[in-house]
Structure formats: structure tokens, C-alpha cells
Enzyme design. Sequence first.
Site, short mmCIF file in Angstrom:
data_model
loop_
_atom_site.label_atom_id
_atom_site.label_comp_id
_atom_site.label_asym_id
_atom_site.label_seq_id
_atom_site.Cartn_x
_atom_site.Cartn_y
_atom_site.Cartn_z
N SER A 155 0.66 -1.72 0.06
CA SER A 155 -0.23 0.20 0.09
C SER A 155 0.60 1.19 -0.17
CB SER A 155 -1.05 0.07 1.31
OG SER A 155 -1.63 0.99 1.21
N ALA A 156 0.24 2.48 -1.01
CA ALA A 156 1.23 3.51 -1.15
C ALA A 156 3.01 3.15 -1.72
CB ALA A 156 2.15 4.24 0.43
N SER A 157 2.86 2.01 -2.21
CA SER A 157 3.98 1.50 -3.25
C SER A 157 4.09 3.17 -4.14
CB SER A 157 4.44 0.57 -3.93
OG SER A 157 3.11 0.26 -4.24
N GLY A 158 2.28 3.30 -4.79
CA GLY A 158 2.20 3.94 -6.24
C GLY A 158 1.72 3.28 -7.32
N LYS A 159 1.05 2.33 -6.72
CA LYS A 159 0.82 1.04 -8.43
C LYS A 159 0.36 1.51 -8.71
CE LYS A 159 -0.90 -1.64 -5.47
NZ LYS A 159 -0.38 -1.38 -4.28
N SER A 193 -2.11 -7.78 -3.57
CA SER A 193 -1.62 -9.46 -3.84
C SER A 193 -0.46 -9.78 -3.38
CB SER A 193 -1.81 -9.18 -5.47
OG SER A 193 -0.90 -8.02 -5.99
#
Length: 211
Positions: free
Chosen positions: A34-38, A107
Site C-alpha cells: 500500500s502506498a507503493s504507487g501502483k 496481492s
Amino acid sequence: MSTNITFHASALTRSERTELRNQRGLTIWLTGLSASGKSTLAVELEHQLVRDRRVHAYRLDGDNIRFGLNKDLGFSEADRNENIRRIAEVAKLFADSNSIAITSFISPYRKDRDTARQLHEVATPGEETGLPFVEVYVDVPVEVAEQRDPKGLYKKAREGVIKEFTGISAPYEAPANPEVHVKNYELPVQDAVKQIIDYLDTKGYLPAKKE
């Protein structure tokens, strides 16, 4: 699996669809914390593919899907597994129609992503080959993701408000051999998207760019 059902193959083969639409179908599977920029990458990737490369592409976003198709699911391990199973099936339908499905889901479990890959790569009745599955690891250290924390989820997880939060109180199993490894703490969005599109071009998944 349900019983007393029969798979009805199309009168069109996938190769015929590809020739008629001048486009191959595939799934681009963005995975990361989460918040990785996906989602940010997925939005820009979709924009460039549709606008610049003139291909049919559509995003399946982790939050958006939970407003409808997966609104009945929570965040237990079993529900996360079902979340990914459903999305893998939907993405495959997009890819089978010769569109490009762009999924952006945490995922977290490797086995679920491997199952999604297998679902695509195994040929369906009436087809000789499966569908391309491009796993993109959107990599940021958990410390960076926690500093970004645009939704305040890491803070809530640290406070114990959110249970089983990936990267804090639940595991994230990073891909061992993704097709594309984006170090999203080092690259601007445009460069990260270019890395993905360059891979697609190298594999011949996209038609030539129109001048």
C-alpha cells in the site's frame, strides 16, 4: 467447480481477433505495498497506452473494485485470496477480448499471483496458447510507503485500528522473478511507466507507435 456445465468456444480464434483488432490481449499485474504507487502508475500507464499507442487498455484498481464486484469481501487471508481470484478471472476476460488489463492490487501472497499467472498462461478450450501475463513489482521499502501514507492506513495499523495490514501486521511476499521490477522510490512516474512500456515493446506486445 460447478457441475453440469459446458464451455462454449467462440467462432473467432484469438489469432483472428488479434489480426482484426491489430492488438494482442494481455494482463499487466502491478503488485506492491500500500502506498507503493501502483494506482498512480496504472493511471499513467493506461493514459499513455490509450492516448499514445492507440490500444484498448483498462484499469482494474484495488480500491475501485471493492466499491462493486468485491464489496462483500474483507481483508482476512481468505478474503484477500478470493479478491485476487476474482480479479484474475476478470482480467483474463479483458485479455481474452484482445484488450490490455492493468491491475493494481497489493496481492500480497505469491501463491495467489502464481495462480493468476497460471490462469492466463494455460490455454482455454479451442486455443493453442494462453495469454501473456506481465508481473510488475512496484517496489518501495516499507519505511518509504509509511512516510507517504496518503490514506493514513499505516498510522491506523500502528495504532492497532486496522488489523492484518500488509507490511505491518500481515506479510507481503515480494515477487521472485517479475517481468518488470520498478524501484518506485528512485524513479519519477514517467520513467517508471516508460520502463513498463519498453518491456512491452521488447516482447512485441504493442503495435508500432504511430507518428
